[in-house]
Design a protein around this motif. Structure first.
Motif, PDB file in Angstrom:
ATOM      1  N   TYR A  45     -16.601  -7.222 -14.168  1.00  0.00           N
ATOM      2  CA  TYR A  45     -16.689  -6.938 -12.749  1.00  0.00           C
ATOM      3  C   TYR A  45     -17.800  -7.935 -11.857  1.00  0.00           C
ATOM      4  CZ  TYR A  45     -14.019  -2.978 -13.699  1.00  0.00           C
ATOM      5  OH  TYR A  45     -12.963  -1.871 -14.301  1.00  0.00           O
ATOM      6  N   HIS A  46     -18.787  -8.549 -12.713  1.00  0.00           N
ATOM      7  CA  HIS A  46     -19.532  -9.268 -12.118  1.00  0.00           C
ATOM      8  C   HIS A  46     -20.282  -8.640 -10.852  1.00  0.00           C
ATOM      9  CE1 HIS A  46     -17.505 -13.045 -13.958  1.00  0.00           C
ATOM     10  NE2 HIS A  46     -18.144 -12.385 -14.893  1.00  0.00           N
ATOM     11  N   GLY A 103     -11.187   0.053  -8.644  1.00  0.00           N
ATOM     12  CA  GLY A 103     -10.635  -0.460  -7.265  1.00  0.00           C
ATOM     13  C   GLY A 103     -11.724  -1.157  -6.649  1.00  0.00           C
ATOM     14  N   VAL A 104     -12.977  -1.592  -7.428  1.00  0.00           N
ATOM     15  CA  VAL A 104     -14.117  -2.481  -6.641  1.00  0.00           C
ATOM     16  C   VAL A 104     -13.594  -3.885  -6.888  1.00  0.00           C
ATOM     17  CG1 VAL A 104     -15.294  -2.829  -8.740  1.00  0.00           C
ATOM     18  CG2 VAL A 104     -16.400  -2.866  -6.570  1.00  0.00           C
ATOM     19  N   THR A 105     -14.012  -4.680  -5.735  1.00  0.00           N
ATOM     20  CA  THR A 105     -13.717  -5.894  -5.958  1.00  0.00           C
ATOM     21  C   THR A 105     -14.934  -6.556  -6.733  1.00  0.00           C
ATOM     22  OG1 THR A 105     -13.256  -5.903  -3.617  1.00  0.00           O
ATOM     23  CG2 THR A 105     -13.529  -8.114  -4.532  1.00  0.00           C
ATOM     24  N   ILE A 106     -14.442  -7.900  -7.534  1.00  0.00           N
ATOM     25  CA  ILE A 106     -15.409  -8.456  -8.327  1.00  0.00           C
ATOM     26  C   ILE A 106     -16.457  -9.020  -7.460  1.00  0.00           C
ATOM     27  CG2 ILE A 106     -15.376 -10.488  -9.506  1.00  0.00           C
ATOM     28  CD1 ILE A 106     -12.585 -10.282 -10.790  1.00  0.00           C
ATOM     29  N   ILE A 192     -17.672 -15.137  -6.759  1.00  0.00           N
ATOM     30  CA  ILE A 192     -18.245 -14.216  -5.987  1.00  0.00           C
ATOM     31  C   ILE A 192     -18.235 -14.518  -4.416  1.00  0.00           C
ATOM     32  CG2 ILE A 192     -19.335 -13.030  -8.039  1.00  0.00           C
ATOM     33  CD1 ILE A 192     -22.229 -14.220  -6.914  1.00  0.00           C
ATOM     34  N   ARG A 193     -17.908 -15.587  -4.208  1.00  0.00           N
ATOM     35  CA  ARG A 193     -18.396 -15.926  -2.834  1.00  0.00           C
ATOM     36  C   ARG A 193     -16.972 -16.642  -2.264  1.00  0.00           C
ATOM     37  NH1 ARG A 193     -23.547 -16.610  -4.624  1.00  0.00           N
ATOM     38  NH2 ARG A 193     -23.482 -18.893  -5.312  1.00  0.00           N
ATOM     39  N   VAL A 194     -16.956 -17.987  -2.747  1.00  0.00           N
ATOM     40  CA  VAL A 194     -15.947 -19.211  -2.212  1.00  0.00           C
ATOM     41  C   VAL A 194     -14.709 -18.970  -3.126  1.00  0.00           C
ATOM     42  CG1 VAL A 194     -15.389 -21.189  -1.124  1.00  0.00           C
ATOM     43  CG2 VAL A 194     -17.616 -20.250  -0.812  1.00  0.00           C
TER      44      VAL A 194
END
Length: 368
Positions: A45-46, A103-106, A192-194
């Motif tokens: 999940y980072h 359901g959590v976003t990476i 995790i960003r772009v």
């Protein structure tokens, strides 16, 4: 012991639902955290635990990481790690962790309160979902359409579901060593960003002709079902595992630790220099591409002690996704003359705003 070694050592308790893997200051101070509830293996999940830059925790860990003679006692680092681990465990005891993580976003973050003192209060932690990333994901059908001029759909690698991957070790903020259902050890790279940088790297690796000293094509494209999306979104890709680690790790660990020290032979130095030159020649020649972040941590060593260049996001400069020769005003003028609509095009990287939604920059940028 290093800060990272202490974090991992504190996490070894069989009763812990979390594993503290690494302290990182690449963008902001944070600790890589991974769920290990009941020793179950989860996908990568980072997740990170964010530390306020001016907090006691952040200052202490940063100082201890920067120098072996920092004056920070190991006991102090252990107390910080124990407090953070305690908060994570108390937070996860109050809910169905597996259900929440599904359901959590990476790349989501935990945030701590009152980190200037160690209270052990679970109320001082919460999970901040990475909603901005969530909004920028695309389904495979859209990527196939965008990539159609450069990659035939028949040449795309197979898809694999994110939930069948099992995390083994976190290597970077968006890179993990994982297990496939077959048991094969591979590398999972997400973002995790772009999001656009991940899709751009995937396209470059897929469209470039192969070379032994350049990272090979992705073995799989990773998809995931997320709430609110009609189709599974593309959240990462699978690369082959290179057991030698990065050149940076080799230089900083292998050369500085007496217990594992192996002198670098002259013939090995010559071989690696030659391989880097050959890889760059291929990039700027047959591949019609470039590398914008050539540094030791992006040079990896394979099982045969050969150099392999990695990280083709191509945004490691002020003009992301544009090859350096295009920075010259005369070259830019020529490109505009040959392609009158390019200057105003929405897919021209020069016109893309920060927080970009992926639009597949034209490989025209690579025709240098």
């Amino acid at each position: 012991m290093t800060v990272d070694a202490i974090l991992r050592d504190v996490s070894k308790s069989p009763l812990s639902s979390w594993w503290l893997e690494k302290f990182d200051t690449d963008v902001v101070p944070n600790i890589y955290v991974s769920p290990v509830q009941s020793r179950l293996q989860y996908p990568a999940y980072h997740l990170t635990c964010y530390l306020e830059p001016n907090s006691h925790y952040a200052r202490t860990l940063t100082t201890a990481s920067d120098s072996k003679n920092s004056g920070i006692e190991e006991r102090e680092i252990r107390e910080i790690a124990k407090d953070i681990l305690s908060r994570l465990n108390k937070w996860s005891m109050r809910l169905d962790l597996r259900h929440v993580l599904q359901g959590v976003t990476i790349g989501s973050r935990f945030r701590l309160d009152d980190t200037n003192g160690m209270t052990g209060d679970a109320a001082g932690i919460w999970l901040a979902p990475n909603y901005e990333l969530h909004k920028r994901y695309l389904p495979m059908s859209r990527l196939t359409e965008l990539w159609k001029p450069y990659i035939a759909s028949s040449e795309l690698p197979p898809l694999i579901d994110f939930d069948v991957l099992r995390s083994r070790r976190r290597l970077h903020n968006s890179i993990s060593e994982v297990l496939l259902p077959s048991g094969e050890v591979v590398i999972f790279k997400s973002v995790i960003r772009v999001v656009a940088s991940m899709y751009h790297e995937m396209r470059e690796l897929l469209r470039m002709p192969p070379h032994p000293n350049i990272m090979s094509r992705p073995q799989y494209i990773v998809t995931r079902r997320v709430s609110g999306a009609e189709q599974p979104i593309v959240c990462g890709f699978i690369l082959r595992y290179l057991p030698g680690g990065s050149l940076l790790e080799w230089l900083t660990t292998n050369q500085s630790e007496p217990a594992v020290y192996h002198p670098l032979l002259l013939q090995t130095k010559i071989k690696w220099i030659r391989q880097i030159i050959l890889a760059l020649g291929h990039l700027y020649g047959p591949a019609k591409s470039f590398h914008s972040a050539l540094r030791p941590d992006n040079i990896v060593i394979d099982e045969n002690d050969n150099i392999v260049l990695v990280d083709f996001e191509q945004r490691g400069s002020s003009r992301r996704w544009q090859a350096p020769p295009l920075w010259r005003e005369d070259r830019l003028s020529q490109v505009a003359a040959d392609n009158p609509d390019w200057a105003e095009s929405r897919v021209n990287p020069a016109n893309m705003p920060k927080g970009v939604f992926y639009s597949c920059p034209n490989p025209l940028n690579h025709s240098c």
